[in-house]
Design a protein around this motif. Sequence first.
Motif, short mmCIF file in Angstrom:
data_model
loop_
_atom_site.label_atom_id
_atom_site.label_comp_id
_atom_site.label_asym_id
_atom_site.label_seq_id
_atom_site.Cartn_x
_atom_site.Cartn_y
_atom_site.Cartn_z
N GLU A 86 -3.06 4.94 12.52
CA GLU A 86 -3.74 4.88 11.13
C GLU A 86 -2.71 4.31 10.02
O GLU A 86 -2.84 4.08 9.13
N ASP A 87 -1.32 3.86 10.62
CA ASP A 87 -0.22 3.39 9.63
C ASP A 87 -0.35 1.89 9.48
O ASP A 87 0.11 1.27 8.84
N THR A 88 -1.49 1.40 10.60
CA THR A 88 -1.93 -0.12 10.75
C THR A 88 -2.35 -0.50 9.32
O THR A 88 -3.30 0.01 8.96
N ALA A 89 -1.64 -1.29 8.73
CA ALA A 89 -2.01 -1.99 7.35
C ALA A 89 -1.20 -3.12 7.00
O ALA A 89 -0.21 -3.46 7.42
N VAL A 90 -1.68 -3.79 5.99
CA VAL A 90 -0.75 -4.94 5.49
C VAL A 90 0.13 -4.07 4.28
O VAL A 90 -0.52 -3.41 3.61
N TYR A 91 1.55 -3.94 4.45
CA TYR A 91 2.35 -3.51 3.62
C TYR A 91 2.66 -4.30 2.26
O TYR A 91 3.49 -5.30 2.75
N TYR A 92 3.00 -3.87 1.06
CA TYR A 92 3.07 -4.76 -0.12
C TYR A 92 4.31 -3.84 -0.65
O TYR A 92 4.18 -2.62 -0.90
N CYS A 93 5.26 -4.63 -1.36
CA CYS A 93 6.09 -3.86 -2.33
C CYS A 93 5.72 -4.41 -3.85
O CYS A 93 5.16 -5.62 -3.78
N ALA A 94 6.14 -3.52 -4.59
CA ALA A 94 5.61 -4.08 -6.24
C ALA A 94 6.80 -3.47 -6.98
O ALA A 94 7.64 -2.37 -6.65
N ALA A 95 7.06 -3.99 -8.19
CA ALA A 95 7.98 -3.62 -9.04
C ALA A 95 7.29 -3.59 -10.34
O ALA A 95 6.57 -4.34 -10.78
N GLY A 96 7.60 -2.46 -11.23
CA GLY A 96 7.15 -2.03 -12.52
C GLY A 96 8.22 -1.76 -13.45
O GLY A 96 9.29 -1.33 -13.13
N ARG A 97 7.91 -1.77 -14.66
CA ARG A 97 8.79 -1.42 -15.76
C ARG A 97 8.92 0.18 -15.91
O ARG A 97 9.86 0.82 -16.59
N GLY A 98 7.93 1.16 -15.28
CA GLY A 98 7.86 2.41 -15.12
C GLY A 98 7.41 2.91 -16.65
O GLY A 98 6.62 2.47 -17.14
#
Length: 125
Positions: free
Chosen positions: A89-101
């Motif tokens: 169930e961990d199968t997926a496309v994984y993305y990273c992202a950056a934000g200013r919080g």
Amino acid sequence: QLQLVESGGGLVQPGGSLRLSCAASGFTLEYYVLGWFRQAPGKEREGVSCISRSGGSTNYADSVKGRFTISRDNANNTVYLQMNSLKPEDTAVYYCAAGRGPLCTLYGGSYRDYWGRGTQVTVSS
């Protein structure tokens, strides 16, 4: 070019491990809160983990707590996701992202600055 690039995905058997990396180019990651997200076929995008600018605060989805670890190396402009005890169930496309919080949040809408193109993780025997 300002971008995030993920790597480290692949095919792994259940119970195995993978380490995802996300490297920034053209900007400095240390000024951003960073998150990992995933999207499986036919499902909504899901927040997996996040880490504060200093690395002192992290957050995890309940589904990955105790199995995944997020970390950052500001000197190398990279964020990591160590994934252990992987499940189908961990199968997926994984993305990273950056934000200013400023908050470390699993809400994707908070990451308005940069998103990577994703790396495929497949957990299967």
